[in-house]
Design an enzyme around this catalytic site. Structure first.
Site, short mmCIF file in Angstrom:
data_model
loop_
_atom_site.label_atom_id
_atom_site.label_comp_id
_atom_site.label_asym_id
_atom_site.label_seq_id
_atom_site.Cartn_x
_atom_site.Cartn_y
_atom_site.Cartn_z
N ALA A 1 15.52 26.43 45.62
CA ALA A 1 16.91 25.94 45.69
C ALA A 1 17.02 24.61 44.96
CB ALA A 1 17.33 25.77 47.15
N THR B 1 9.94 22.35 36.93
CA THR B 1 10.33 22.60 35.55
C THR B 1 9.47 21.80 34.57
OG1 THR B 1 12.13 22.23 33.97
CG2 THR B 1 12.09 20.78 35.86
N TYR C 1 18.93 15.50 35.83
CA TYR C 1 18.30 16.73 36.38
C TYR C 1 16.79 16.58 36.43
CZ TYR C 1 16.16 21.37 36.31
OH TYR C 1 15.33 22.45 36.55
N ASN D 1 13.71 29.96 31.29
CA ASN D 1 13.75 31.40 31.62
C ASN D 1 14.97 32.04 31.00
OD1 ASN D 1 12.29 31.94 34.87
ND2 ASN D 1 11.78 30.33 33.45
N LYS E 1 24.41 28.63 30.99
CA LYS E 1 23.17 28.36 30.26
C LYS E 1 23.23 29.04 28.90
CE LYS E 1 21.60 26.38 34.07
NZ LYS E 1 20.88 27.01 35.15
N PRO F 1 29.34 27.58 21.10
CA PRO F 1 29.14 26.13 20.96
C PRO F 1 27.66 25.75 20.85
CG PRO F 1 29.61 26.69 23.25
CD PRO F 1 29.63 27.97 22.49
N ASP G 1 26.78 16.71 20.59
CA ASP G 1 25.49 16.91 21.21
C ASP G 1 25.50 16.51 22.69
OD1 ASP G 1 22.87 17.69 21.30
OD2 ASP G 1 22.13 16.18 19.89
P1 NAD Z 1 20.23 28.55 39.82
O1 NAD Z 1 21.13 27.38 39.61
O2 NAD Z 1 20.53 29.83 39.16
O3 NAD Z 1 20.09 28.86 41.37
C1 NAD Z 1 19.95 27.85 42.34
C2 NAD Z 1 20.17 28.47 43.71
O4 NAD Z 1 19.99 27.44 44.69
C3 NAD Z 1 21.57 29.05 43.92
O5 NAD Z 1 21.50 30.30 44.55
C4 NAD Z 1 22.25 28.02 44.81
O6 NAD Z 1 23.25 28.58 45.65
C5 NAD Z 1 21.08 27.49 45.61
N1 NAD Z 1 21.31 26.13 46.12
C6 NAD Z 1 21.78 25.07 45.40
N2 NAD Z 1 21.90 24.01 46.21
C7 NAD Z 1 21.48 24.40 47.44
C8 NAD Z 1 21.36 23.73 48.68
N3 NAD Z 1 21.72 22.44 48.83
N4 NAD Z 1 20.87 24.42 49.74
C9 NAD Z 1 20.52 25.73 49.61
N5 NAD Z 1 20.64 26.41 48.45
C10 NAD Z 1 21.11 25.75 47.38
O7 NAD Z 1 18.78 28.01 39.45
P2 NAD Z 1 17.58 28.76 38.67
O8 NAD Z 1 17.81 28.62 37.22
O9 NAD Z 1 17.38 30.08 39.28
O10 NAD Z 1 16.37 27.78 39.06
C11 NAD Z 1 15.64 27.97 40.27
C12 NAD Z 1 14.57 26.92 40.36
O11 NAD Z 1 13.68 27.05 39.25
C13 NAD Z 1 15.08 25.49 40.32
O12 NAD Z 1 14.31 24.73 41.22
C14 NAD Z 1 14.85 25.04 38.89
O13 NAD Z 1 14.65 23.66 38.81
C15 NAD Z 1 13.58 25.81 38.56
N6 NAD Z 1 13.40 26.16 37.12
C16 NAD Z 1 14.39 26.79 36.42
C17 NAD Z 1 14.17 27.17 35.10
C18 NAD Z 1 15.22 27.90 34.29
O14 NAD Z 1 15.01 28.13 33.09
N7 NAD Z 1 16.33 28.31 34.87
C19 NAD Z 1 12.94 26.88 34.49
C20 NAD Z 1 11.95 26.21 35.24
C21 NAD Z 1 12.19 25.87 36.56
O1 DAU Z 2 12.96 23.94 30.52
C1 DAU Z 2 13.32 24.46 31.77
C2 DAU Z 2 14.78 24.18 32.04
O2 DAU Z 2 15.52 25.06 31.19
C3 DAU Z 2 15.18 24.38 33.50
O3 DAU Z 2 14.50 23.46 34.29
C4 DAU Z 2 16.69 24.22 33.66
O4 DAU Z 2 17.06 24.49 35.00
C5 DAU Z 2 17.39 25.19 32.74
O5 DAU Z 2 18.79 25.01 32.82
C6 DAU Z 2 16.93 24.98 31.29
O6 DAU Z 2 17.38 23.71 30.77
P1 DAU Z 2 17.96 23.57 29.28
O7 DAU Z 2 18.82 22.37 29.25
O8 DAU Z 2 16.90 23.70 28.27
O9 DAU Z 2 18.85 24.94 29.22
P2 DAU Z 2 20.31 25.24 28.63
O10 DAU Z 2 20.46 26.72 28.67
O11 DAU Z 2 21.35 24.41 29.28
O12 DAU Z 2 20.18 24.78 27.13
C7 DAU Z 2 19.21 25.33 26.26
C8 DAU Z 2 19.34 24.64 24.91
O13 DAU Z 2 20.58 25.06 24.31
C9 DAU Z 2 19.42 23.14 25.01
O14 DAU Z 2 18.77 22.58 23.88
C10 DAU Z 2 20.91 22.83 24.95
C11 DAU Z 2 21.44 23.95 24.06
N1 DAU Z 2 22.82 24.40 24.36
C12 DAU Z 2 23.12 24.73 25.64
C13 DAU Z 2 24.39 25.19 25.95
C14 DAU Z 2 24.76 25.54 27.38
C15 DAU Z 2 23.74 24.56 23.32
O15 DAU Z 2 23.43 24.29 22.16
N2 DAU Z 2 24.98 25.02 23.63
C16 DAU Z 2 25.36 25.34 24.90
O16 DAU Z 2 26.53 25.73 25.12
#
Ligand code: NAD
Ligand code: DAU
Length: 351
Positions: free
Chosen positions: A83, A131, A157, A187, A196, A212, A287
């Site tokens: 979470a 992360t 973050y 991911n 994202k 964008p 940016d």
């Molecule tokens: P997400 O934003 O899709 O999901 C987060 C979930 O946490 C949601 O279901 C939300 O309702 C819940 N949540 C938020 N605040 C809460 C609270 N106060 N109490 C209980 N639940 C709460 O996130 P994600 O992309 O699935 O990421 C999950 C985890 O993995 C995070 O810890 C993130 O830092 C980590 N992570 C994400 C990525 C990525 O690429 N998305 C990569 C590496 C690590």
């Molecule tokens: O590296 C792991 C992280 O990856 C996780 O911990 C975060 O939870 C997850 O959101 C992700 O972070 P990023 O900032 O890398 O992901 P995002 O999808 O927001 O952006 C990916 C790249 O694309 C980043 O360089 C910003 C760019 N971007 C993003 C958006 C949303 C754009 O150029 N245009 C966009 O509209």
């Protein structure tokens, strides 16, 4: 039956982790604790919601009394903590909600686990999912983040995630809490919230809206298919060494603009558009503030010690992802219109 608490299981990665644990470990009872913020969506778990070894609990990890009660009621064997507030852009406009959930929420869980497990600490496991952004940014090609790389978070973050990692290690060192941490790269895959990069682009391509691209599109990310991350979490939860950290990554670096161009070309074919038509939607925009240039993970430790490797090539994973979004446009439309949140009303009572 061992009870496992998974936090954030209604989110993107959490839903894949919940599905994997519910289906691959019938000897566990999985409790999915999620506050159902804008990012939480129980639609992600339709296929497992009636499984006998699955229970959803709506609740906020920031609420210390609620978390304490939950740990008292259930004798959890382990916690897989996902979470979080997860979107960098949101952290720039609202840092405090990241401090509350990512830092205070994590410390609440650590405190409850510490007091619930104090008699037999060694028989438990607290897994903190983090992360690669805690390591800062890379510049030189051929350099990678290692588990020993110095922390250098550069966005609200990543600062909040780094802080939570420090608390987890501090509880291990000070109170001997049995912890394990993983730091994963970007991911992608089904159920990714369309704020994202990849799902946003897919959504806008379908809708013929501008695509964008921040700055010049030269920032680099290392992409991993979400089911490979869920499998890594499973392996580390079971076989990772107490107190250790494991990096998880795809060895799959893409410049944003190249990735967006690839998506445009895949979707031109899938949507029957002329090659090059979709790329005309690309729009360079201001940016992101403090935008990290490059992330790249060295996952050698995980592969050498626990035998994990990514299973999917990017072309295959991206194709699967695009197909999922094309076949689940109702999910996408519900999420972007916000209607999915109405679905919760009255379905699950507050504890
Ligand atoms: P997400 O934003 O899709 O999901 C987060 C979930 O946490 C949601 O279901 C939300 O309702 C819940 N949540 C938020 N605040 C809460 C609270 N106060 N109490 C209980 N639940 C709460 O996130 P994600 O992309 O699935 O990421 C999950 C985890 O993995 C995070 O810890 C993130 O830092 C980590 N992570 C994400 C990525 C990525 O690429 N998305 C990569 C590496 C690590
Ligand atoms: O590296 C792991 C992280 O990856 C996780 O911990 C975060 O939870 C997850 O959101 C992700 O972070 P990023 O900032 O890398 O992901 P995002 O999808 O927001 O952006 C990916 C790249 O694309 C980043 O360089 C910003 C760019 N971007 C993003 C958006 C949303 C754009 O150029 N245009 C966009 O509209």
């Amino acid at each position: 039956m061992k009870k496992i608490l998974i936090t954030g299981g209604a989110g993107f990665i959490g839903s894949h982790v919940v599905r994997r644990f519910v289906t691959s470990h019938p000897d566990y009872h999985i409790f999915n604790l999620d506050a159902l913020t804008y990012a939480g969506n129980l639609e992600n778990l339709r296929d497992v919601e009636n499984a006998p070894n699955y229970t959803f609990v709506k609740g906020d990890i920031v609420d210390a009394a609620f978390i304490e009660k939950l740990f008292t009621e259930h004798n959890f064997y382990g916690v897989v903590h996902l979470a979080a507030e997860s979107h960098v852009d949101r952290s720039i406009s609202d840092p405090m909600s990241f401090v509350m959930t990512n830092v205070v929420g994590t410390v609440n869980l650590l405190n409850s686990a510490k007091s619930a497990w104090k008699e037999d600490l060694q028989n438990h496991r607290f897994y903190h999912v983090s992360t690669d952004e805690v390591y800062g940014e890379l510049h030189d090609p051929g350099t990678f983040f290692l588990e020993t790389t110095k922390y250098d978070p550069r966005s609200p973050y990543s600062a909040s995630k780094a802080s939570s990692d420090h608390f987890v290690r501090a509880y291990h060192n000070t109170y001997k809490l049995p912890v394990v941490i993983s730091n994963c790269s970007n991911n992608y895959g089904p159920n990714h919230f369309p704020e994202k990069l990849i799902p946003l682009m897919i959504h806008n391509i379908i809708q013929k809206k501008p695509l964008p691209v921040y700055g010049k599109g030269e920032n680099i990310r290392d992409w991993l298919f979400v089911e490979d991350h869920a499998r890594a979490i499973d392996v580390i939860f079971h076989d990772g060494a107490n107190g250790e950290t494991y990096n998880i990554g795809g060895h799959n670096e893409w410049k944003n603009i190249d990735l967006v161009m690839l998506l445009c070309s895949i979707m031109d074919k899938k949507l029957g558009r002329e090659e090059g038509e979709t790329a005309q939607l690309i729009t360079y925009v201001t940016d992101r503030a403090g935008h990290d240039l490059r992330y790249a993970i060295d996952a050698t430790k995980l592969s050498n010690e626990l035998g994990w490797k990514p299973s999917l090539q990017f072309a295959e994973g991206l194709e699967k992802t695009v197909d999922w979004y094309l076949n689940n446009q109702e999910w996408l439309n519900n999420v972007t219109s916000g209607t999915y949140q109405k679905y919760y009303d009255g379905m699950y009572s507050e504890r």
